[in-house]
Design a protein around this motif. Structure first.
Motif, PDB file in Angstrom:
ATOM      1  N   UNK A 224     121.029  17.465   8.264  1.00  0.00           N
ATOM      2  CA  UNK A 224     122.559  17.329   7.793  1.00  0.00           C
ATOM      3  C   UNK A 224     123.456  16.344   6.857  1.00  0.00           C
ATOM      4  N   UNK A 225     123.040  17.232   5.950  1.00  0.00           N
ATOM      5  CA  UNK A 225     124.300  16.034   4.535  1.00  0.00           C
ATOM      6  C   UNK A 225     124.774  16.369   4.888  1.00  0.00           C
ATOM      7  N   UNK A 226     125.990  15.071   3.950  1.00  0.00           N
ATOM      8  CA  UNK A 226     126.988  15.220   3.826  1.00  0.00           C
ATOM      9  C   UNK A 226     128.345  15.937   3.734  1.00  0.00           C
ATOM     10  N   UNK A 227     127.698  17.102   3.512  1.00  0.00           N
ATOM     11  CA  UNK A 227     128.953  18.112   3.260  1.00  0.00           C
ATOM     12  C   UNK A 227     128.783  19.241   4.642  1.00  0.00           C
ATOM     13  N   UNK A 228     127.572  18.426   5.008  1.00  0.00           N
ATOM     14  CA  UNK A 228     127.599  19.567   6.680  1.00  0.00           C
ATOM     15  C   UNK A 228     126.684  20.356   6.378  1.00  0.00           C
ATOM     16  N   UNK A 229     126.462  19.998   5.217  1.00  0.00           N
ATOM     17  CA  UNK A 229     124.610  21.425   4.958  1.00  0.00           C
ATOM     18  C   UNK A 229     123.963  21.327   5.653  1.00  0.00           C
ATOM     19  N   UNK A 230     122.627  22.302   5.996  1.00  0.00           N
ATOM     20  CA  UNK A 230     121.625  21.820   7.040  1.00  0.00           C
ATOM     21  C   UNK A 230     120.700  21.887   5.997  1.00  0.00           C
ATOM     22  N   UNK A 231     120.215  20.633   5.467  1.00  0.00           N
ATOM     23  CA  UNK A 231     119.080  20.064   4.468  1.00  0.00           C
ATOM     24  C   UNK A 231     117.836  20.808   4.764  1.00  0.00           C
ATOM     25  N   UNK A 232     117.154  20.117   6.527  1.00  0.00           N
ATOM     26  CA  UNK A 232     115.938  20.139   7.184  1.00  0.00           C
ATOM     27  C   UNK A 232     115.795  20.580   8.732  1.00  0.00           C
ATOM     28  N   UNK A 233     115.010  20.991   8.818  1.00  0.00           N
ATOM     29  CA  UNK A 233     114.716  21.374  10.447  1.00  0.00           C
ATOM     30  C   UNK A 233     113.483  20.354  10.520  1.00  0.00           C
ATOM     31  N   UNK A 234     113.267  20.327  11.709  1.00  0.00           N
ATOM     32  CA  UNK A 234     111.416  19.860  12.177  1.00  0.00           C
ATOM     33  C   UNK A 234     111.544  19.907  13.746  1.00  0.00           C
ATOM     34  N   UNK A 235     111.232  20.668  13.727  1.00  0.00           N
ATOM     35  CA  UNK A 235     110.788  21.569  15.301  1.00  0.00           C
ATOM     36  C   UNK A 235     109.213  21.024  15.771  1.00  0.00           C
ATOM     37  N   UNK A 236     109.755  20.564  17.127  1.00  0.00           N
ATOM     38  CA  UNK A 236     109.220  19.903  17.840  1.00  0.00           C
ATOM     39  C   UNK A 236     108.536  18.579  17.058  1.00  0.00           C
ATOM     40  N   UNK A 237     107.584  17.827  17.630  1.00  0.00           N
ATOM     41  CA  UNK A 237     107.196  16.389  17.548  1.00  0.00           C
ATOM     42  C   UNK A 237     106.212  16.383  17.491  1.00  0.00           C
ATOM     43  N   UNK A 238     105.804  15.050  16.395  1.00  0.00           N
ATOM     44  CA  UNK A 238     103.877  14.178  16.611  1.00  0.00           C
ATOM     45  C   UNK A 238     104.576  13.386  15.901  1.00  0.00           C
ATOM     46  N   UNK A 239     104.435  12.153  16.352  1.00  0.00           N
ATOM     47  CA  UNK A 239     104.374  10.639  15.562  1.00  0.00           C
ATOM     48  C   UNK A 239     104.117  10.896  13.701  1.00  0.00           C
ATOM     49  N   UNK A 240     103.671  11.451  13.411  1.00  0.00           N
ATOM     50  CA  UNK A 240     103.811  11.687  12.264  1.00  0.00           C
ATOM     51  C   UNK A 240     105.137  12.379  11.421  1.00  0.00           C
ATOM     52  N   UNK A 241     105.694  12.843  12.574  1.00  0.00           N
ATOM     53  CA  UNK A 241     107.186  13.647  11.755  1.00  0.00           C
ATOM     54  C   UNK A 241     107.757  12.276  11.260  1.00  0.00           C
ATOM     55  N   UNK A 242     108.538  11.156  12.506  1.00  0.00           N
ATOM     56  CA  UNK A 242     108.620  10.136  12.203  1.00  0.00           C
ATOM     57  C   UNK A 242     109.454   9.552  10.571  1.00  0.00           C
ATOM     58  N   UNK A 243     108.143   9.854  10.128  1.00  0.00           N
ATOM     59  CA  UNK A 243     108.164   8.654   8.959  1.00  0.00           C
ATOM     60  C   UNK A 243     108.907   9.999   7.849  1.00  0.00           C
ATOM     61  N   UNK A 244     107.902  11.037   8.158  1.00  0.00           N
ATOM     62  CA  UNK A 244     108.696  12.822   7.254  1.00  0.00           C
ATOM     63  C   UNK A 244     110.323  12.361   7.991  1.00  0.00           C
ATOM     64  N   UNK A 245     110.699  12.316   8.826  1.00  0.00           N
ATOM     65  CA  UNK A 245     112.258  12.673   8.800  1.00  0.00           C
ATOM     66  C   UNK A 245     112.960  11.109   8.308  1.00  0.00           C
ATOM     67  N   UNK A 246     112.392  10.244   8.693  1.00  0.00           N
ATOM     68  CA  UNK A 246     113.333   9.035   7.732  1.00  0.00           C
ATOM     69  C   UNK A 246     112.879   9.103   6.640  1.00  0.00           C
ATOM     70  N   UNK A 247     111.955   9.235   5.665  1.00  0.00           N
ATOM     71  CA  UNK A 247     112.208   9.293   4.184  1.00  0.00           C
ATOM     72  C   UNK A 247     113.188  10.686   3.876  1.00  0.00           C
ATOM     73  N   UNK A 248     113.664  11.601   4.840  1.00  0.00           N
ATOM     74  CA  UNK A 248     114.022  12.704   4.213  1.00  0.00           C
ATOM     75  C   UNK A 248     116.309  11.722   4.473  1.00  0.00           C
TER      76      UNK A 248
END
Length: 183
Positions: free
Chosen positions: A150-174
């Motif tokens: 969620x961005x600083x204005x309260x708008x949903x920008x990305x969704x990551x459904x489920x999880x595997x280890x490769x997701x952590x880097x993508x989430x952090x970069x976003x």
């Protein structure tokens, strides 16, 4: 609790369990759900939930101005158990950039969430407890766990459904990219 609420709650648990069972994680800039749930590009619904220790309420509206990762998890979900410590490490690294990580447990019994959390001496992220499933009813996560960025204005920008280890880097970069938009 009315029979309708109980039936809805049981249906949500069934959907969550099925989602946790294991299809590959979705990567998305797509809607998190159809209908009344959270949609990428739209403001996040009003959410206020008590911390797992019961000492305070986390209100997303009061976090405007900060980038928020809202994660829906449960102690009985294997991918959730793998993801949460990684999100905690991320929370520690990104705190100085104005990023807040809120992990909402949907365990019916608070003791189950607390037992999992007790395996670690300290958590940086904020852990909330939602035994009635209000947050998943609002957000309609397609899988367990699901992370909402969620961005600083309260708008949903990305969704990551489920999880595997490769997701952590993508989430952090976003999250870093969203934080850079604020500065």
């Amino acid at each position: 609790m009315s029979q309708v609420q109980r039936s809805f709650g049981l249906a949500m648990v069934a959907l969550v369990v099925i989602g946790c069972a294991g299809a590959p994680a979705a990567r998305s800039d797509e809607p998190a759900s159809e209908g009344d749930g959270a949609t990428v590009g739209a403001p996040v619904p009003a959410i206020a939930v008590r911390t797992v220790d019961g000492k305070r309420t986390v209100d997303l509206a009061k976090l405007k101005g900060k980038v928020v990762l809202l994660d829906i998890w449960a102690s009985w979900c294997g991918p959730c158990r793998e993801e949460l410590p990684l999100l905690d490490e991320m929370a520690a690294r990104l705190k100085s950039k104005g990023v807040v990580v809120v992990a909402v447990s949907i365990d019916e019994e608070k003791d189950a969430a607390q037992a999992f959390l007790a395996a670690r001496d300290q958590w940086t992220l904020t852990v909330a407890h939602d035994p009635k499933g209000i947050v998943p009813a609002l957000m309609q996560p397609p899988k367990m766990p699901t992370s909402y960025l969620i961005d600083a204005r309260g708008v949903l920008r990305y969704v990551n459904a489920g999880f595997d280890r490769a997701d952590a880097r993508k989430i952090e970069d976003r999250l870093v990219a969203l934080a850079a938009e604020v500065r």
